[in-house]
Design an enzyme around this catalytic site. Sequence first.
Site, PDB file in Angstrom:
ATOM      1  N   ASP A 463       0.723  11.739   8.451  1.00 35.23           N
ATOM      2  CA  ASP A 463       1.735  10.951   7.800  1.00 35.23           C
ATOM      3  C   ASP A 463       2.329  12.435   6.849  1.00 35.23           C
ATOM      4  O   ASP A 463       3.708  12.062   6.752  1.00 35.23           O
ATOM      5  CB  ASP A 463       1.209  10.527   6.061  1.00 35.23           C
ATOM      6  CG  ASP A 463       0.024  11.080   5.580  1.00 35.23           C
ATOM      7  OD1 ASP A 463      -1.014  12.159   6.793  1.00 35.23           O
ATOM      8  OD2 ASP A 463       0.045  11.737   5.062  1.00 35.23           O
ATOM      9  N   ARG A 467       0.220  19.438   2.823  1.00 32.49           N
ATOM     10  CA  ARG A 467      -0.951  19.347   1.742  1.00 32.49           C
ATOM     11  C   ARG A 467      -1.890  18.769   1.887  1.00 32.49           C
ATOM     12  O   ARG A 467      -1.956  18.206   3.930  1.00 32.49           O
ATOM     13  CB  ARG A 467       0.072  17.744   1.239  1.00 32.49           C
ATOM     14  CG  ARG A 467      -0.168  16.740   1.598  1.00 32.49           C
ATOM     15  CD  ARG A 467      -0.198  14.986   0.273  1.00 32.49           C
ATOM     16  NE  ARG A 467       0.639  14.000   0.603  1.00 32.49           N
ATOM     17  CZ  ARG A 467       1.562  13.259  -0.028  1.00 32.49           C
ATOM     18  NH1 ARG A 467       2.246  14.023  -0.359  1.00 32.49           N
ATOM     19  NH2 ARG A 467       1.389  12.065   1.289  1.00 32.49           N
ATOM     20  N   GLU A 469      -3.956  16.229   3.116  1.00 35.79           N
ATOM     21  CA  GLU A 469      -3.809  14.799   3.818  1.00 35.79           C
ATOM     22  C   GLU A 469      -3.662  14.725   5.532  1.00 35.79           C
ATOM     23  O   GLU A 469      -4.476  14.843   6.036  1.00 35.79           O
ATOM     24  CB  GLU A 469      -2.996  14.193   2.591  1.00 35.79           C
ATOM     25  CG  GLU A 469      -2.924  12.299   3.141  1.00 35.79           C
ATOM     26  CD  GLU A 469      -2.623  11.517   2.920  1.00 35.79           C
ATOM     27  OE1 GLU A 469      -1.869  10.217   3.064  1.00 35.79           O
ATOM     28  OE2 GLU A 469      -1.503  11.868   1.613  1.00 35.79           O
ATOM     29  N   ASP A 476       2.453   3.965   8.688  1.00 35.04           N
ATOM     30  CA  ASP A 476       3.743   4.971   9.036  1.00 35.04           C
ATOM     31  C   ASP A 476       3.856   5.121  10.820  1.00 35.04           C
ATOM     32  O   ASP A 476       5.040   4.664  11.485  1.00 35.04           O
ATOM     33  CB  ASP A 476       2.993   6.197   8.804  1.00 35.04           C
ATOM     34  CG  ASP A 476       3.031   5.987   7.416  1.00 35.04           C
ATOM     35  OD1 ASP A 476       1.757   5.262   6.653  1.00 35.04           O
ATOM     36  OD2 ASP A 476       3.334   6.695   6.457  1.00 35.04           O
ATOM     37  N   GLU A 736       9.042  12.088   1.996  1.00 35.14           N
ATOM     38  CA  GLU A 736       8.002  11.014   0.867  1.00 35.14           C
ATOM     39  C   GLU A 736       8.928   9.287   0.989  1.00 35.14           C
ATOM     40  O   GLU A 736       8.525   8.559   1.337  1.00 35.14           O
ATOM     41  CB  GLU A 736       7.100  11.063   1.597  1.00 35.14           C
ATOM     42  CG  GLU A 736       5.832  10.126   1.161  1.00 35.14           C
ATOM     43  CD  GLU A 736       4.453  11.007   0.363  1.00 35.14           C
ATOM     44  OE1 GLU A 736       3.657   9.862   0.221  1.00 35.14           O
ATOM     45  OE2 GLU A 736       4.859  12.121  -0.112  1.00 35.14           O
ATOM     46  N   HIS A 757       7.923  13.857   5.735  1.00 36.39           N
ATOM     47  CA  HIS A 757       7.335  12.931   6.043  1.00 36.39           C
ATOM     48  C   HIS A 757       8.327  11.532   7.210  1.00 36.39           C
ATOM     49  O   HIS A 757       8.848  11.120   6.125  1.00 36.39           O
ATOM     50  CB  HIS A 757       6.856  11.954   4.433  1.00 36.39           C
ATOM     51  CG  HIS A 757       5.803  11.059   4.659  1.00 36.39           C
ATOM     52  ND1 HIS A 757       4.337  11.883   4.116  1.00 36.39           N
ATOM     53  CD2 HIS A 757       5.260   9.618   4.839  1.00 36.39           C
ATOM     54  CE1 HIS A 757       3.343  11.199   3.399  1.00 36.39           C
ATOM     55  NE2 HIS A 757       4.083  10.081   3.979  1.00 36.39           N
TER      56      HIS A 757
END
Length: 899
Positions: A463, A467, A469, A476, A736, A757
């Site tokens: 994604d 960060r 994640e 997605d 994002e 993103h």
Amino acid sequence: MNSVILTNLKTEYLYNPLGIDTPRPRLSWMIETKSRGFLQSAYQILVSSDRQQLVDASAIVWDSGKVNSEQSVFVSYDGPTLLSNERYYWKVRVWDRDDHPSGWSEISEWSMGLLRISDWKANWIGEVFKPVEGNREASFFRKSFTIEKPVRSATLFATAFGAIELSINGSRVGEDYFAPEWTDYQTRVHYRTYDVTGMLHEGSNAVGSIVGEGWYSGHIAWYGKNLYGEALRFMLQMAIRYEDGTEDTIVSDASWKESKGPILFSDFLMGESYDARLEHAGWNEAGFDDSAWRSPHVYGDFKGWITAQASPPIRVMEEKKPIAERKLASGAQLIDLGQNMVGWTRIELTGDRGSKVTLRYAEILDQDGSIYTDNLRTAKQTDTYILKGEGLESYEPKFTFHGFRYAEITAPADVKVTRVTGRVIHNAMKKTGKLVTSDAGVNQLFSNIYWTQRANFISVPTDCPQRDERMGWTGDAQIFSRTASYNMDVAGFFAKYMTDIVDAQRKTGAFTDTAPFLKGFSDWCTFVASAGWADAGVIIPWTMYSVYEDRRIVEDHYEAMAAWMDFLIKMNPSLLRTDTQYYGDWLSLNASTPMDLFATAYFAYCAKLMAAMSEAVGKKEQAASYAELFEQVRSRFNEAFVGTDGRIAGETQTGYAMALFMELLPEEGRSKAAAHLISDIEQRGWHITTGIHGIKYLLPVLCEAGYEEAAYRLLLQETYPSWLYSINNGATTIWERWDGWTEEKGFQTPGMNSFNHYALGAVGEWMFRYMGGIDKASGTPGYKHIQIRPFLNDRLASVDCEYESSYGTIRSRWSIEGGFAELQVTIPPNTKADIHIPFIDGEQVYESGVPLHGERIDRTDASMIDLGIIGQRRVVQVGSGEYHFRTRFNSIGTGQLEA
């Protein structure tokens, strides 16, 4: 056929789990010729286990004979059983439709992996495990061995719980990083294969391995560390064949030696710390004194699958030079690489022994000009390097990567950084798409989409790359998968990812929302069976089949897809999908698409795709059953959510777009729904309100409904929210959120605000299919039958769109000037294409100055078939070659051809 050349020979096969079936390679080739209308009528393939014997045809493993077929993609090997760890060579020739043979192609090759668990003779070895608080040091392993005779070939197989870097005689093995790539290590681990023949020599040799934490025990997302285990270990096997026909095998075992070294810790999210003073000079070369090193611990066998990796490896694919450097108030040096990217920097520097350099990475700057790191959450993205003080030194990390445009370098006064180079990484997929228009903003949008894909296609479709994640969100991925297939050859990448999805499937049949799967973290979310996300288990195989004509991905995962459909039916006996928690049209703006509408639409869509895939693999009964299910869910959708006036519950752009794209509405209701959709867009000041799902469907349905002018207005909109708004504010990748940063509010909440993103970049599919006009013909997989149907609009002066399909390059170029439009088309050999040309009824169509007329237009060099008028376009079917059309054009998309 001397003008015909066979190129780009590819061998592709998906490795089945060890001990099941021997993989059957699939062979593909491209045909290059300038002859118009070239069509292959037959082929012949020769396979040998010896290159020279293939040249003189003295020993052939398989001769296909002359096969009457137009197929040149995914031709299955149909010879004797292939052997484990054996290399095979092949060549092909083809015949044209006049039965003239081509010459033989150049020789290509493939190698078989280790096909049975018994083929592995190596042991899993690692450090003697001790629990460690925080990050773990990387371990260094080595083994010396002697070669006493000339080597014919040497193949190295390696895998790990962790990430490994291999070397032989002081040189790095391969160009890949972070192998083996991320899987559910409780279920499966990949191995990679390397040809190391040229790295060995007679006499003393040494093989080395560095093992870092990787995805196995390093931080993943917000879950922390050690999600799969803590004891890092690897397994290596090198098969050496000598010129005299004998063989040796070097394996990982208790005879190896292990030590710590300069990598104090390495973590994908946190970064890496490297102390050059602790380097072992010559540690991976013969003659190194390893008497002070320890014996490794030998671990037991792994009980899961050990399979060869199907996707291309992660590699450094490009280098970027800084476009600007400056000093910050803190004294740190700020490096701007000009592009939001993923990888790291390589620095060259001098300084005193023991001096420490810190590198911090960020994708955007704060208002004061310093790096903005709030949106990284707990990820540190920080590397440190301690100098050994021996003149010019060079450093780049081994087991971490960062999402960044800017690097902040902090160092004491004695340190001088002489050079900084950005190293761009991603899975090494071939670039297949190009797009250039007359509009600089649109060109930057295409660049942003492409760079965002590069940044997030690292082992799994993540994604975001910066960060804490970086997870393989299925929603997605499925939304973006068609765009991805235009930009790059993603067949192997998504084959690997589909294995991750199926490995994660629950016993209930439910697919998960992320893959590899990590369990949910709160009461409201289990990360299982969410509409639009879990449906990726059906949508991605369909997309790969559609684009690459790959039936095997459907066959391999058919049972898993059927189990998902059974789960949906069981959980939703009313055929309205209300059974799970949802994210819905994630990150939509001022519009809330009803969750049950959203979910039921995906339920119907999956049934429709399952019917088509069942038909494709010969499951007629299942195809009929899924087709009936689609009609039933479709009917329930209309009963529950669609009014007689064509209004759809929630009245959102996403709701209308999904219903139209997924063909959920009766024919008489489509135009009404489209009118409501365009009305909403106009009321919003020609702005988008969709989130990451609606954005895939919105512009295509506008074009199909006759509102292409609206599609272009949305594409070229510059005020917030829009793609060009972010570009006008410096974006070099897709954000994002539409409101990641706005002039009025500044940064969105740092809790979820990535600037890299890809989901909102799903408009790339529309740019290729509708703006450029390159698509596969309806109802046919792959690009054997091509459709060229560009939607011209005088808001752009020109569009040049190119896609390298499995058959060769497809190109569509159009321009508008002085009231005339020109369309130039390139169609590759062994295909045909339907070309849709803007047309006014009653006018002639001209190609290369010659009028097209009658039911069939015969030429001296090719033939065209007039397919008549479809919509407002004259349609002709052509074979391979170059074609040039000219037409008078007006802004409503119709044209009058110049005589």
